[in-house]
Design a protein around this motif. Structure first.
Motif, PDB file in Angstrom:
ATOM      1  N   THR A 116      -4.798   6.085  -2.032  1.00  0.00           N
ATOM      2  CA  THR A 116      -4.209   5.035  -2.871  1.00  0.00           C
ATOM      3  C   THR A 116      -4.168   3.701  -2.148  1.00  0.00           C
ATOM      4  O   THR A 116      -4.513   2.662  -2.712  1.00  0.00           O
ATOM      5  CB  THR A 116      -2.786   5.434  -3.304  1.00  0.00           C
ATOM      6  OG1 THR A 116      -2.820   6.708  -3.955  1.00  0.00           O
ATOM      7  CG2 THR A 116      -2.198   4.411  -4.249  1.00  0.00           C
ATOM      8  N   GLY A 127      -6.141   0.279  -3.144  1.00  0.00           N
ATOM      9  CA  GLY A 127      -5.404  -0.967  -3.350  1.00  0.00           C
ATOM     10  C   GLY A 127      -5.859  -2.064  -2.410  1.00  0.00           C
ATOM     11  O   GLY A 127      -5.971  -3.236  -2.801  1.00  0.00           O
ATOM     12  N   PHE A 139      -2.572   2.193  -7.350  1.00  0.00           N
ATOM     13  CA  PHE A 139      -3.432   1.392  -6.481  1.00  0.00           C
ATOM     14  C   PHE A 139      -3.571  -0.050  -6.979  1.00  0.00           C
ATOM     15  O   PHE A 139      -3.695  -0.984  -6.169  1.00  0.00           O
ATOM     16  CB  PHE A 139      -4.791   2.068  -6.258  1.00  0.00           C
ATOM     17  CG  PHE A 139      -5.880   1.730  -7.234  1.00  0.00           C
ATOM     18  CD1 PHE A 139      -6.597   0.536  -7.130  1.00  0.00           C
ATOM     19  CD2 PHE A 139      -6.235   2.614  -8.247  1.00  0.00           C
ATOM     20  CE1 PHE A 139      -7.610   0.237  -8.012  1.00  0.00           C
ATOM     21  CE2 PHE A 139      -7.246   2.319  -9.135  1.00  0.00           C
ATOM     22  CZ  PHE A 139      -7.938   1.113  -9.020  1.00  0.00           C
ATOM     23  N   GLY A 194      -2.523  -3.256  -4.752  1.00  0.00           N
ATOM     24  CA  GLY A 194      -3.448  -4.363  -4.528  1.00  0.00           C
ATOM     25  C   GLY A 194      -2.859  -5.704  -4.921  1.00  0.00           C
ATOM     26  O   GLY A 194      -2.980  -6.693  -4.186  1.00  0.00           O
ATOM     27  N   ALA A 215       0.469  -3.407   2.047  1.00  0.00           N
ATOM     28  CA  ALA A 215       0.049  -2.365   1.105  1.00  0.00           C
ATOM     29  C   ALA A 215       0.664  -1.018   1.480  1.00  0.00           C
ATOM     30  O   ALA A 215       1.140  -0.272   0.613  1.00  0.00           O
ATOM     31  CB  ALA A 215      -1.470  -2.270   1.074  1.00  0.00           C
TER      32      ALA A 215
END
Length: 365
Positions: free
Chosen positions: A165, A169, A234, A238, A298
């Motif tokens: 994930t 992202g 994700f 991002g 992230a």
């Protein structure tokens, strides 16, 4: 050969081994012993001190909780019940143990339990795959979807889900932020026009991004069989993390030496050639600094986003253990905390090493 080994270790962020290598060759023994003490022995001592403080604190909290339970039994049901509670706690019976901060030993036991659980689940997956292999071959020949294992994921499986994930992202942030950052850096007018938008969206909470993405993705995937929780996770990661790369890319491009731009004009380079041969190489240090921050952000926001999106990753694992309230749940949460921290550190080291390969800089954390 020695100098080459030292250079490689420094390059990948393992320079603390340098004094040990120099000592092995007999070079400046006293000086390298001091350096070795500072870079290796002191960190080891600090780890030992941390474990001692942790153990003492856990024992102190355990005693407070134990005394409170015995006192409650005494007040509610009398002295006999209080003695029974004291005996139960001292016997190590899980049913009556105080549920508070676990000790290092308990966390290590939880870690071993999670690994044992992973091995058991892996064996079930293998046995299931062998059992349905023939059936899946027939289904695939008929154009049908193969039967998949739907049992609960192990702790290690959830780690890999979180890594998948966060990388998805991160790539989304990279593909959005770098091109936009280049365009903003090349045009002062465009940069001043949209700067207000960046300043508004940059501090927005991950929870808000998640809700916004949830509204859109749920509508677009209403009649789809795709894993919407992964898509929501994700994309939210991002959008939360891309701003550092966007700002740094814009700053790096806008601050390229004007002499380089003039050379590009003299050589009559096209816009694409100017970007890839002049601007990007000059901007790489700032761009990669932004990418390092983006990856760190992230990884941090991922846990909260997975928890809310019900994605089967580390965030979901931590929340389930917290809700579970079992005797070893606190220990498993601490294991997850250390795993999250170690992975975050390793991701930053990987990005730093890639940055050195690409930019040929000696930047350190």
């Amino acid at each position: 050969m020695k100098d080459r080994s030292i250079h490689v270790l420094n390059f990948v962020g393992l320079g603390f081994f340098e004094p040990a290598i120099r000592l092995a060759t007999g070079e400046e023994v006293k000086k390298n012993l001091i350096v070795l003490f500072k870079k290796v022995f002191l960190p080891i001592l600090s780890v030992g001190l941390f474990l001692i403080v942790w153990h003492s604190g856990a024992r102190y909290l355990y005693n407070i909780e134990k005394d409170a339970r015995i006192e409650k039994a005494l007040v509610d049901r009398g002295e006999v019940a209080a003695n029974e509670m004291r005996t139960c706690i001292e016997s190590g019976d899980i049913s009556c143990q105080p549920n508070t901060l676990p000790s290092p030993a308990q966390v290590w036991m939880a870690y071993e339990s999670l690994l044992s659980d992973h091995r058991a689940i892996s064996e079930k997956k293998t046995a299931f795959a062998e059992k349905v292999a023939a059936t899946n071959e027939k289904r695939e020949a008929q154009g049908l979807v193969a039967i998949k294992y739907t049992g609960r994921p192990s702790f290690v499986d959830q780690i890999f889900t979180s890594l998948k994930t966060v990388f998805a992202g991160f790539l989304l942030a990279l593909f959005i932020a770098v091109p936009i950052g280049i365009m903003l850096g090349l045009s002062e007018t465009l940069r001043s026009s949209v700067n207000w938008l960046i300043q508004i969206f940059k501090p927005v909470s991950p929870v808000v991004w998640l809700l916004l993405v949830f509204m859109i993705v749920k509508t677009l995937t209403r009649n789809s069989d795709t894993d919407s929780s992964f898509i929501i996770s994700f994309i939210s990661v991002g959008l939360c993390s891309m701003w550092a790369t966007l700002v740094n890319t814009s700053m790096g491009v806008s601050s390229v030496d004007k002499d380089y731009i003039n050379v590009a004009k003299v050589l009559q380079l096209s816009v694409g050639q100017k970007v890839f041969k002049i601007i990007l190489p000059s901007s790489f240090p700032l761009i990669f600094t932004g990418l390092r921050i983006t990856l760190s952000v992230a990884w941090m926001v991922l846990i909260a986003i997975e928890l809310l999106a019900q994605s089967p990753g580390l965030g979901s694992f931590v929340w389930e253990e917290f809700q579970n309230g079992a005797n070893d749940s606190n220990s498993k949460i601490i294991v997850a905390m250390f795993v999250i921290g170690i992975i975050g550190f390793l991701l930053d080291r990987i990005m730093l090493t890639i940055q050195k390969f690409v930019t040929f800089t000696e930047e350190t954390a």
